[in-house]
Design a protein around this motif. Sequence first.
Motif, short mmCIF file in Angstrom:
data_model
loop_
_atom_site.label_atom_id
_atom_site.label_comp_id
_atom_site.label_asym_id
_atom_site.label_seq_id
_atom_site.Cartn_x
_atom_site.Cartn_y
_atom_site.Cartn_z
N TYR A 400 0.82 -1.22 0.00
CA TYR A 400 0.00 0.00 0.00
C TYR A 400 0.85 1.26 0.00
N THR A 421 -5.98 -6.74 5.46
CA THR A 421 -6.39 -6.73 4.06
C THR A 421 -7.67 -5.93 3.83
N GLU A 424 -8.41 -2.49 1.62
CA GLU A 424 -9.01 -2.39 0.28
C GLU A 424 -10.46 -1.92 0.35
N GLY A 428 -9.38 1.00 -1.56
CA GLY A 428 -9.25 0.29 -2.82
C GLY A 428 -7.85 -0.26 -3.02
N THR A 429 -7.45 -0.43 -4.27
CA THR A 429 -6.12 -0.92 -4.61
C THR A 429 -5.42 0.10 -5.51
#
Length: 489
Positions: A400, A421, A424, A428-429
């Motif tokens: 990230y 996790t 996200e 988001g990514t």
Amino acid sequence: MSEPFDLLVIGGGINGAGIARDAAGRGLSVLLVEKDDLAAHTSSASTKLVHGGLRYLEHYEFRLVRESLKEREVLLALAPHIIWPLRFVLPHHAGLRPAWLLRLGLFLYDHIGGRKLLPPTKGVDLRQPPHAAILKPSLKRGFEYSDCWVEDSRLVVLNALDAKERGADIRTRTECTGLEREDALWRVTLRDGSGETQVQARAVANAAGPWVDEVLRRATRANAPAHLRLVKGSHLVVPKLWDGAHCYIFQNGDGRICFAIPYEREFTLLGTTDERFEGDPNEVHISDEEAAYICASVNEYLATQVHPGDAVWSYSGVRPLYEDEAASDSTVTRDYVFEVDEDGGAPILSVFGGKITTYRRLAQHALEKLDIGDKAWTADASLPGGDMAVGGHAEMVERYAWLRQHMRIEDIARLVRAYGTRIEHIFGTEEAPRETGEKIAAGVYEAELRYLRDVEFARCGDDVLWRRSKLGLHLKQADRAAIARWFEA
């Protein structure tokens, strides 16, 4: 009235949230009610350890220590974002427990719980760096062993969140004010900010912590004897006392121990105390005597002396321990005990005692005691955000790193520690980023606050600053106020 719930859980601490999660995953319809915020009381006021309880060996609580040590590694695998390994250094104090006894206790600690993931105990020369500069010169040798850290209030929230995602109804700021048994059902009166409502439930799990006796009497209409011994534990947070990630566990002359643990990068956490409590569990504060006791305990060992005035923050909680008639508040059992009252109709199971480390097993045993739901399932099911490698925080921060266009690397590290996790779900990514929204405070964007409000049950600034995180320690007053205003708006 709507269809009855299979299970009503009263109490949004670690035991209640754990029971709700387990029950929902077994296919039961579950309602959890908590009169305040999740983890608003005892479950956010711990020493924040997932541990076996080394000192419980002296009281021959081998079953509790064994179960706790086994759970230590189970929980580490289920939530490696909010649980991680620590190394504790136990100095040998010539006037207290002999070295052979410490060595024997740590040998048992290493072996009775089936340790696999964590490194074993080893001897330490305290005259060598880094300890020589931290501890008093009179301390020559000690032992180093493993335990784990946990973000206690986040553990509660993630259990409640997982319960919700498995179908449970989670209602915070909702108090159970009435329980009436009507043959095979409970008629339940609930009160929130909108007024009173009624629901029905086939069974009740009373996990109300310091209020468990009160709830039980309300349900049974009996003037039952008290099952609890309320014991206050307090902690001090002071500016960082040493560099490095290692922790200390100090023996006290009264037979108790005191922890000194690196905390939130910039601080050291000191505690805890054991003091009988007879006041209102809603109003718990550290006393001057407790603060002095903590400082005196660590000053027996530290080269640099600590004073109560050094504290930047303190917190206290009430442990609802099962009354086993132990003479000392420090030796009363930390094990959990159930009482089931059926009285020819719908059952109510009350939970007395327990500790954070064994909450998952407690939940499993509670449902077995009630004999409801499908088979046990929680031993290998990650908590939300926990589907990452144990010790994989650095890799997650690197993944990230693209967020550095908005925030510092230490802010990204905080997000990894908090959400794993699930980041996200917030940002988001790199390939498909989400809008961060307005920057509300240093390192805090609107996207995170929306997530905490909409997903993690946060309703006000304190929920975020002191329970979903410890940002309250780091942010300036203006930033804390800005987060509070965001929720008010």
